[in-house]
Design an enzyme around this catalytic site. Structure first.
Site, PDB file in Angstrom:
ATOM      1  N   ARG A 218      45.379  44.259  35.021  1.00  0.00           N
ATOM      2  CA  ARG A 218      44.092  44.552  34.367  1.00  0.00           C
ATOM      3  C   ARG A 218      43.594  45.961  34.717  1.00  0.00           C
ATOM      4  O   ARG A 218      43.020  46.649  33.888  1.00  0.00           O
ATOM      5  CB  ARG A 218      43.066  43.492  34.796  1.00  0.00           C
ATOM      6  N   HIS A 222      42.260  48.838  32.131  1.00  0.00           N
ATOM      7  CA  HIS A 222      40.925  49.443  32.223  1.00  0.00           C
ATOM      8  C   HIS A 222      41.009  50.944  32.492  1.00  0.00           C
ATOM      9  O   HIS A 222      40.111  51.693  32.131  1.00  0.00           O
ATOM     10  CB  HIS A 222      40.091  48.731  33.295  1.00  0.00           C
ATOM     11  N   ASN A 250      33.858  46.534  34.686  1.00  0.00           N
ATOM     12  CA  ASN A 250      34.717  46.819  35.837  1.00  0.00           C
ATOM     13  C   ASN A 250      34.263  46.127  37.125  1.00  0.00           C
ATOM     14  O   ASN A 250      34.982  46.172  38.133  1.00  0.00           O
ATOM     15  CB  ASN A 250      34.809  48.325  36.067  1.00  0.00           C
ATOM     16  N   HIS A 351      46.619  37.980  29.229  1.00  0.00           N
ATOM     17  CA  HIS A 351      45.804  36.867  29.751  1.00  0.00           C
ATOM     18  C   HIS A 351      46.635  35.624  30.064  1.00  0.00           C
ATOM     19  O   HIS A 351      46.075  34.566  30.334  1.00  0.00           O
ATOM     20  CB  HIS A 351      44.685  36.534  28.761  1.00  0.00           C
TER      21      HIS A 351
HETATM   22  C1  HEM Z   1      41.408  43.810  24.389  1.00  0.00           C
HETATM   23  C2  HEM Z   1      40.699  42.777  24.676  1.00  0.00           C
HETATM   24  C3  HEM Z   1      40.450  42.259  26.056  1.00  0.00           C
HETATM   25  C4  HEM Z   1      39.334  41.635  26.466  1.00  0.00           C
HETATM   26  C5  HEM Z   1      38.107  41.328  25.624  1.00  0.00           C
HETATM   27  C6  HEM Z   1      39.519  41.287  27.844  1.00  0.00           C
HETATM   28  C7  HEM Z   1      38.582  40.669  28.620  1.00  0.00           C
HETATM   29  C8  HEM Z   1      38.804  40.184  29.883  1.00  0.00           C
HETATM   30  C9  HEM Z   1      37.839  39.486  30.681  1.00  0.00           C
HETATM   31  C10 HEM Z   1      36.403  39.229  30.272  1.00  0.00           C
HETATM   32  C11 HEM Z   1      38.457  39.094  31.820  1.00  0.00           C
HETATM   33  C12 HEM Z   1      37.863  38.259  32.940  1.00  0.00           C
HETATM   34  C13 HEM Z   1      37.046  39.065  33.875  1.00  0.00           C
HETATM   35  C14 HEM Z   1      36.355  38.156  34.846  1.00  0.00           C
HETATM   36  O1  HEM Z   1      35.403  37.504  34.436  1.00  0.00           O
HETATM   37  O2  HEM Z   1      36.775  38.083  36.011  1.00  0.00           O
HETATM   38  C15 HEM Z   1      39.814  39.550  31.758  1.00  0.00           C
HETATM   39  C16 HEM Z   1      40.744  39.335  32.735  1.00  0.00           C
HETATM   40  C17 HEM Z   1      42.020  39.816  32.679  1.00  0.00           C
HETATM   41  N1  HEM Z   1      42.544  40.635  31.710  1.00  0.00           N
HETATM   42 FE1  HEM Z   1      41.663  41.143  29.958  1.00  0.00          FE
HETATM   43  N2  HEM Z   1      40.752  41.692  28.252  1.00  0.00           N
HETATM   44  C18 HEM Z   1      41.363  42.294  27.194  1.00  0.00           C
HETATM   45  C19 HEM Z   1      42.610  42.887  27.198  1.00  0.00           C
HETATM   46  C20 HEM Z   1      43.469  42.862  28.247  1.00  0.00           C
HETATM   47  C21 HEM Z   1      44.716  43.582  28.309  1.00  0.00           C
HETATM   48  C22 HEM Z   1      45.219  44.535  27.238  1.00  0.00           C
HETATM   49  C23 HEM Z   1      45.303  43.254  29.482  1.00  0.00           C
HETATM   50  C24 HEM Z   1      46.621  43.728  30.034  1.00  0.00           C
HETATM   51  C25 HEM Z   1      47.645  44.002  29.285  1.00  0.00           C
HETATM   52  C26 HEM Z   1      44.426  42.335  30.153  1.00  0.00           C
HETATM   53  C27 HEM Z   1      44.697  41.742  31.350  1.00  0.00           C
HETATM   54  C28 HEM Z   1      43.825  40.917  32.030  1.00  0.00           C
HETATM   55  C29 HEM Z   1      44.180  40.213  33.242  1.00  0.00           C
HETATM   56  C30 HEM Z   1      45.544  40.205  33.890  1.00  0.00           C
HETATM   57  C31 HEM Z   1      43.037  39.542  33.661  1.00  0.00           C
HETATM   58  C32 HEM Z   1      42.894  38.687  34.923  1.00  0.00           C
HETATM   59  C33 HEM Z   1      42.424  39.581  36.042  1.00  0.00           C
HETATM   60  C34 HEM Z   1      42.332  38.906  37.402  1.00  0.00           C
HETATM   61  O3  HEM Z   1      42.798  37.795  37.592  1.00  0.00           O
HETATM   62  O4  HEM Z   1      41.798  39.558  38.295  1.00  0.00           O
HETATM   63  N3  HEM Z   1      43.320  42.141  29.396  1.00  0.00           N
HETATM   64  N4  HEM Z   1      39.997  40.236  30.577  1.00  0.00           N
END
Ligand code: HEM
Length: 501
Positions: A218, A222, A250, A351
């Protein structure tokens, strides 16, 4: 191929990835394998079929993962998950901390797995039923041996981070366009060990806590979406204002991810001097996070330079995508970054690992429940998140929360996507077929994910003499002329000065 006690082969995969237990079939497969191996000019072990092992998990391990007890509440502190994780030995890879287990231990664990159906009466393969006839028993042996391979692969990932010794070297060669200034062999002379140092260290990190892989993946996303992949997300705020880290999206980046990156930077700079940029380290760490949790391995173009500035909180919000976004919003935002709908669906597949805080999706539960959400899924989410502002977390992919696979798309098809931005990809006609194609073909997803990551990873990069190679990922170099000219009251730490190598 799996070697069990007494070296008895239970079955073999043919070239189409089909599991064959019939003796004649096995003989043909083995003969053809060794013939090719010895006659070929450049013998290679075919690793392409490995990802195909995963769909097989649906029948066995996934049933365990999907048990009512597991889905009852999927807060990662939930005891049920802990218990199921222990049974499978994959959710808590650091359990004994003793590294890879012996074959005997493994066989013992398999015996336990075999007992599960009898214990709860609602299992994968009912042992009592099947041993009724010899024919059926051999069917069962075949299924179990197949399941064993999959479990073993998951265990290898959990324990050592790598699917297989040989596989680690086998990267998908991706025919991806590369921007000016980056190169596939950028550190070949200046720091040939950079990537191996990073991977070796990350294997250790993930062995303790596989969750960190999601945090690192992530972080790269970002970084790239705001001002390009320039490591700006790593910069601490300064007298000129708060850093990107303080922008709302973030705030949920894992603190450990920043520490891991700086630790990797220190190791790499110790070996080679200050030649590898923080932004490249973030990109490599993200790729390794994917690979080491079961996803594809692929080469990365390298040579990014670190930025001298960070974006404002507003610019950060304006460039990322909120979880409340529908597909129209998502596609429009990604189009501004030259990413198309296939990239949007593939990248959202990130995700398949990691966690989310309740606050990121409770708008779909309260005051009214989103009708597109599966009822049982919603009820389970409500248990962990009883109110809008509950500080708990849930897994993003309820089927295989710590494995990088295509189950995220299976979730979407079952209306079990966590965010509107996820679920709407299946509701919207423009992206629905792409979701389905990734759900049925994991290799297709892996190949596209690698391509889209390489594309994302090259967005607005600094190269050549632009920017700098930071000596400390969280602050600009104090000796940088533009830094000295423009900033007078930033704090310069000891480490920042002394990290010049
Ligand atoms: C483009 C639309 C996207 C949205 C709206 C989005 C939104 C989010 C949100 C809201 C979270 C949870 C944050 C939290 O509440 O802790 C999250 C987690 C995560 N996102 Fe996305 N994301 C997007 C794209 C991506 C992309 C492109 C990747 C990587 C290729 C990604 C990888 C991740 C990962 C791995 C997590 C888990 C992080 C953790 O466990 O610490 N996301 N994302």
């Amino acid at each position: 191929m799996i070697r069990r006690r007494y070296n008895k082969l239970e079955g073999l995969n043919n070239k189409y990835g089909e599991w064959k237990c019939d003796k004649d079939d096995m003989k043909t497969i083995a003969l053809s394998y060794f013939t090719k191996l010895f006659l070929s000019q450049s013998p290679k072990v075919n690793v392409d079929s490995l990802p195909r092992f995963f769909p097989i998990l649906e029948e066995g391990l996934n049933d365990i993962l999907n048990r009512e007890s597991l889905l009852a509440g999927f807060d990662n502190k939930d005891e049920d998950i802990g218990e199921s994780g222990k049974e499978l030995e994959i959710l808590e890879p650091n359990g004994s901390g003793s590294g890879r287990e012996s074959e005997d231990d493994f066989v013992k664990k398999m015996e336990e797995v075999r007992k599960i159906p009898e214990r709860d009466g609602a299992g994968i393969v009912s042992v009592k039923e099947v041993i009724a006839t010899d024919e059926k028993r051999s069917d069962l042996e075949c299924q179990l041996s197949q399941k064993e391979i999959n479990l073993e692969k998951l265990q290898r990932i959990a324990y050592s981070g790598l699917p297989d010794g040989g596989v680690s070297e086998a990267k998908t060669s991706v025919d991806a366009p590369i921007v000016n200034g980056l190169s596939w062999t950028f550190y070949k002379k200046s720091c040939p060990k950079a990537e191996s140092i990073i991977r070796t260290q990350l294997k250790k990190v993930f062995k303790k806590d596989i969750g960190q892989a999601a945090g690192l993946l992530r972080l790269h996303f970002h970084d790239c979406f705001v001002q390009g992949c320039d490591g700006s997300v790593l910069l601490d705020g300064s007298a000129s204002g708060p850093g990107e880290q303080e922008a709302t999206p973030n705030l949920t980046l894992r603190k450990e991810a920043f520490d891991i990156i700086d630790d990797l930077r220190e190791r790499v700079h110790k070996a080679c001097g200050r030649v590898v940029s923080c932004s490249d380290i973030v990109a490599i760490a993200a790729r390794d996070s994917v690979t080491l949790s079961g996803g594809p391995d692929y080469e990365l173009p390298l040579g990014r330079r670190d930025g001298l500035t960070f974006a404002t909180a507003q610019a950060t919000v304006d460039n990322l995508v909120p979880p409340t976004a529908d597909t129209t919003f998502l596609l429009n935002r990604l189009a501004t970054k030259n990413l198309d709908k296939t990239d949007a669906v593939a990248l959202s597949g990130g995700h398949t690992i990691g966690i989310s805080h309740c606050s990121s999706f409770t708008d779909r539960l309260y005051p009214t429940q989103d009708p597109t959400m599966d009822e049982t899924f919603a009820n389970n989410l409500k248990k962990t998140c009883p109110a809008l502002d509950t500080p708990n977390t849930v897994f993003q992919d309820i089927r295989t929360p710590n494995v990088f696979d295509n189950k995220y798309y299976v979730d979407l098809m079952n209306r079990q996507g966590l965010f509107t931005s996820d679920q709407d990809l299946y509701t919207d006609k423009r992206t629905r077929d792409i979701v389905t194609s990734f759900a049925v073909d994991e290799k297709l997803f892996f190949d596209q994910f690698a391509l889209s990551m390489i594309k994302m990873g090259q967005m607005s990069v600094l190269t050549g003499i632009q920017g700098e190679v930071r000596a400390n990922c969280s602050i600009r170099n104090p000796d940088n002329k533009s830094y000295l000219a423009s900033v007078v009251d930033d704090e310069v730490t000891e480490e920042g000065w002394s990290a010049e190598l």
